[in-house]
Design a protein around this motif. Sequence first.
Motif, mmCIF file in Angstrom:
data_model
loop_
_atom_site.group_PDB
_atom_site.id
_atom_site.type_symbol
_atom_site.label_atom_id
_atom_site.label_comp_id
_atom_site.label_asym_id
_atom_site.label_seq_id
_atom_site.Cartn_x
_atom_site.Cartn_y
_atom_site.Cartn_z
ATOM 1 N N VAL A 23 -16.603 -20.922 -2.238
ATOM 2 C CA VAL A 23 -17.959 -21.297 -2.610
ATOM 3 C C VAL A 23 -18.367 -22.472 -1.746
ATOM 4 C CG1 VAL A 23 -19.470 -22.045 -4.465
ATOM 5 C CG2 VAL A 23 -17.522 -20.569 -4.976
ATOM 6 N N SER A 24 -19.374 -22.293 -0.931
ATOM 7 C CA SER A 24 -19.780 -23.354 -0.021
ATOM 8 C C SER A 24 -20.564 -24.418 -0.750
ATOM 9 C CB SER A 24 -20.645 -22.768 1.100
ATOM 10 O OG SER A 24 -21.817 -22.207 0.576
ATOM 11 N N TYR A 173 -26.448 -17.528 -18.362
ATOM 12 C CA TYR A 173 -26.110 -18.612 -19.277
ATOM 13 C C TYR A 173 -25.152 -19.572 -18.590
ATOM 14 C CZ TYR A 173 -28.214 -15.959 -23.103
ATOM 15 O OH TYR A 173 -29.100 -15.286 -23.913
ATOM 16 N N ALA A 174 -25.477 -20.858 -18.645
ATOM 17 C CA ALA A 174 -24.595 -21.901 -18.125
ATOM 18 C C ALA A 174 -24.335 -22.878 -19.263
ATOM 19 C CB ALA A 174 -25.233 -22.609 -16.933
ATOM 20 N N GLY A 175 -23.174 -22.755 -19.894
ATOM 21 C CA GLY A 175 -22.824 -23.628 -21.004
ATOM 22 C C GLY A 175 -21.988 -24.801 -20.543
ATOM 23 N N SER A 176 -21.659 -25.696 -21.471
ATOM 24 C CA SER A 176 -20.817 -26.862 -21.177
ATOM 25 C C SER A 176 -21.338 -27.647 -19.976
ATOM 26 C CB SER A 176 -19.365 -26.434 -20.936
ATOM 27 O OG SER A 176 -18.833 -25.746 -22.041
ATOM 28 N N HIS A 177 -22.644 -27.871 -19.944
ATOM 29 C CA HIS A 177 -23.291 -28.602 -18.843
ATOM 30 C C HIS A 177 -23.045 -27.927 -17.494
ATOM 31 C CE1 HIS A 177 -24.471 -31.835 -21.498
ATOM 32 N NE2 HIS A 177 -23.243 -31.899 -21.948
ATOM 33 N N GLY A 178 -23.008 -26.595 -17.508
ATOM 34 C CA GLY A 178 -22.860 -25.854 -16.260
ATOM 35 C C GLY A 178 -21.434 -25.534 -15.886
ATOM 36 N N MET A 179 -20.464 -25.911 -16.718
ATOM 37 C CA MET A 179 -19.062 -25.645 -16.392
ATOM 38 C C MET A 179 -18.585 -24.284 -16.884
ATOM 39 S SD MET A 179 -17.261 -29.403 -16.840
ATOM 40 C CE MET A 179 -18.135 -29.870 -18.329
ATOM 41 N N ASP A 180 -19.493 -23.504 -17.443
ATOM 42 C CA ASP A 180 -19.145 -22.164 -17.932
ATOM 43 C C ASP A 180 -20.352 -21.255 -17.709
ATOM 44 O OD1 ASP A 180 -17.939 -20.024 -19.108
ATOM 45 O OD2 ASP A 180 -17.947 -20.831 -21.150
ATOM 46 N N ILE A 181 -20.350 -20.545 -16.583
ATOM 47 C CA ILE A 181 -21.518 -19.766 -16.162
ATOM 48 C C ILE A 181 -21.225 -18.276 -16.232
ATOM 49 C CG2 ILE A 181 -23.105 -19.290 -14.249
ATOM 50 C CD1 ILE A 181 -22.621 -22.138 -13.261
ATOM 51 N N LYS A 182 -22.172 -17.536 -16.778
ATOM 52 C CA LYS A 182 -22.035 -16.084 -16.866
ATOM 53 C C LYS A 182 -23.374 -15.430 -16.562
ATOM 54 C CE LYS A 182 -20.206 -12.450 -19.907
ATOM 55 N NZ LYS A 182 -21.301 -11.492 -19.896
ATOM 56 N N GLY A 183 -23.323 -14.391 -15.748
ATOM 57 C CA GLY A 183 -24.526 -13.648 -15.418
ATOM 58 C C GLY A 183 -24.901 -12.689 -16.527
ATOM 59 N N PRO A 184 -26.079 -12.058 -16.417
ATOM 60 C CA PRO A 184 -26.539 -11.139 -17.465
ATOM 61 C C PRO A 184 -25.624 -9.930 -17.596
ATOM 62 C CG PRO A 184 -27.937 -10.977 -15.520
ATOM 63 C CD PRO A 184 -27.033 -12.152 -15.304
ATOM 64 N N LYS A 189 -33.052 -6.940 -13.660
ATOM 65 C CA LYS A 189 -33.180 -6.354 -12.324
ATOM 66 C C LYS A 189 -32.722 -7.321 -11.246
ATOM 67 C CE LYS A 189 -38.084 -7.680 -11.990
ATOM 68 N NZ LYS A 189 -39.461 -7.170 -11.846
ATOM 69 N N TYR A 190 -32.455 -8.583 -11.645
ATOM 70 C CA TYR A 190 -32.020 -9.588 -10.678
ATOM 71 C C TYR A 190 -30.501 -9.709 -10.619
ATOM 72 C CZ TYR A 190 -36.880 -10.830 -11.357
ATOM 73 O OH TYR A 190 -38.247 -10.783 -11.461
ATOM 74 N N LYS A 191 -29.802 -8.981 -11.485
ATOM 75 C CA LYS A 191 -28.348 -9.054 -11.548
ATOM 76 C C LYS A 191 -27.737 -8.545 -10.253
ATOM 77 C CE LYS A 191 -24.519 -7.170 -14.271
ATOM 78 N NZ LYS A 191 -24.179 -6.271 -15.378
ATOM 79 N N LYS A 192 -26.758 -9.268 -9.727
ATOM 80 C CA LYS A 192 -26.092 -8.900 -8.487
ATOM 81 C C LYS A 192 -24.831 -8.100 -8.793
ATOM 82 C CE LYS A 192 -28.926 -11.140 -5.761
ATOM 83 N NZ LYS A 192 -29.750 -10.490 -4.752
ATOM 84 N N GLY A 193 -24.822 -6.819 -8.450
ATOM 85 C CA GLY A 193 -23.644 -5.997 -8.676
ATOM 86 C C GLY A 193 -23.526 -5.545 -10.116
ATOM 87 N N ALA A 194 -22.474 -4.773 -10.381
ATOM 88 C CA ALA A 194 -22.301 -4.186 -11.706
ATOM 89 C C ALA A 194 -21.394 -5.012 -12.606
ATOM 90 C CB ALA A 194 -21.720 -2.772 -11.565
ATOM 91 N N LEU A 291 -28.628 -20.459 -8.010
ATOM 92 C CA LEU A 291 -29.514 -20.067 -6.912
ATOM 93 C C LEU A 291 -28.722 -19.349 -5.823
ATOM 94 C CD1 LEU A 291 -31.885 -23.166 -6.517
ATOM 95 C CD2 LEU A 291 -32.480 -20.898 -7.389
ATOM 96 N N GLU A 292 -27.517 -19.857 -5.533
ATOM 97 C CA GLU A 292 -26.678 -19.208 -4.530
ATOM 98 C C GLU A 292 -26.248 -17.825 -5.005
ATOM 99 O OE1 GLU A 292 -22.364 -20.042 -2.434
ATOM 100 O OE2 GLU A 292 -23.831 -21.660 -2.520
ATOM 101 N N SER A 293 -25.912 -17.704 -6.282
ATOM 102 C CA SER A 293 -25.498 -16.415 -6.833
ATOM 103 C C SER A 293 -26.618 -15.385 -6.748
ATOM 104 C CB SER A 293 -25.061 -16.581 -8.293
ATOM 105 O OG SER A 293 -23.967 -17.461 -8.405
ATOM 106 N N LEU A 294 -27.852 -15.859 -6.864
ATOM 107 C CA LEU A 294 -29.014 -14.971 -6.792
ATOM 108 C C LEU A 294 -29.440 -14.679 -5.356
ATOM 109 C CD1 LEU A 294 -31.049 -16.572 -9.699
ATOM 110 C CD2 LEU A 294 -30.377 -14.164 -9.596
ATOM 111 N N GLY A 295 -28.778 -15.319 -4.396
ATOM 112 C CA GLY A 295 -29.103 -15.085 -2.996
ATOM 113 C C GLY A 295 -30.172 -15.999 -2.443
ATOM 114 N N TYR A 296 -30.435 -17.126 -3.136
ATOM 115 C CA TYR A 296 -31.501 -18.029 -2.710
ATOM 116 C C TYR A 296 -30.974 -19.375 -2.211
ATOM 117 C CZ TYR A 296 -34.450 -14.769 -5.330
ATOM 118 O OH TYR A 296 -35.083 -13.647 -5.799
#
Length: 382
Positions: A23-24, A173-184, A189-194, A291-296
Amino acid sequence: MTNQNVVVSDAKSGINMAITVAVSGFSTAAQKPPAVPGTYITISKKKLLQNLDINSGTRINAWVDSMRASSPTHIKSSPHLSDHDHNSWTMHHPSALDMFEQITNASKGKQIVMFLDYDGTLSPIVDDPDRAFMSDQMRATVRKLARYFPTAIVSGRCRDKVYSFVRLAELYYAGSHGMDIKGPSKGSKYKKGAEAVLFQPASEYLPMIDEVYKALLEVTKDTPGAKVENNKFCLSVHFRCVDEKKWSELAKQVGSVLEGYPNLRLTQGRKVLEIRPTIKWDKGKALEFLLESLGYANCTDVFPVYIGDDRTDEDAFKVLRERGQGFGILVSKTPKDTNASYSLQEPSEVMAFLRRLVEWKKLSLRRQFRIRRRLEEMKMSL
């Protein structure tokens, strides 16, 4: 570029696989927190415990003074700002509702990405943190919002807990002040991959967090109104229902536990003390990661909007200012030092703003559709 542990969840099999990815731009090395005014309590452990003593029965330490300063009760009872000071603050942080047209004009041609705090933003602040329910109207509004914009909930709460309140599977969702992130998990329609990707940069701290949680439960059990909440990668000590005369005692209790854990740091929110790992990770880092995960990550055509009410949201507001993209909206009825560009007074205004944003997007799409149809008709007539 650093390596981070990411858990990829296979929805069909229910199996979690731990993998390492590069992760850059993100560092989670344990280090002392930066000296940002109003964000971190940077008193040494020894000095902290000394400062917790009450001199002459009336003077309390800087930490408890900070607890008082964050109290809505004290904010309400404090001397009113002069009209000039209030107007000056409002001029620099105008209502996002009043400035709605200016905001949408700035976002034209760009992809809006929404980041929303939970407590005090989507739900009212309540005495019992377990009953901080969002209204059905707010849930319906956020559901509509996610149809038109990638939307994330960024909270200090445990991710599972905040999901149990929101109950919308199409969000990030980013819980624990961002230390626990999960995509939809579905419906976006913005989800990356399956696959649903979990990002947990503080996993190695879990045993320590659990240990401190048990210790805090023990030392605070005789303090009426104190509530210790385990948010998985961080802990919250709520003192909203604690008699103010007991705040110094509660502060001593928390300090006595933290004295043995130099890899944990203390931050403060609205009527809550929060214990977190000393990794360089916060809501601002979570915003950048999403933002990086979404490609932005390096896009100039993205327009992030972050809405929050807490000190911890300032990390995200600051990131947006430094990026020169999008803006932050502070939810507050009183003027505060903030990196946000705009303001809203309470969750009802947040809902009004989100609804206007949805309606604006719907009208924009209709307008674009009509233009495309006219162009097609013109081509056919040639």
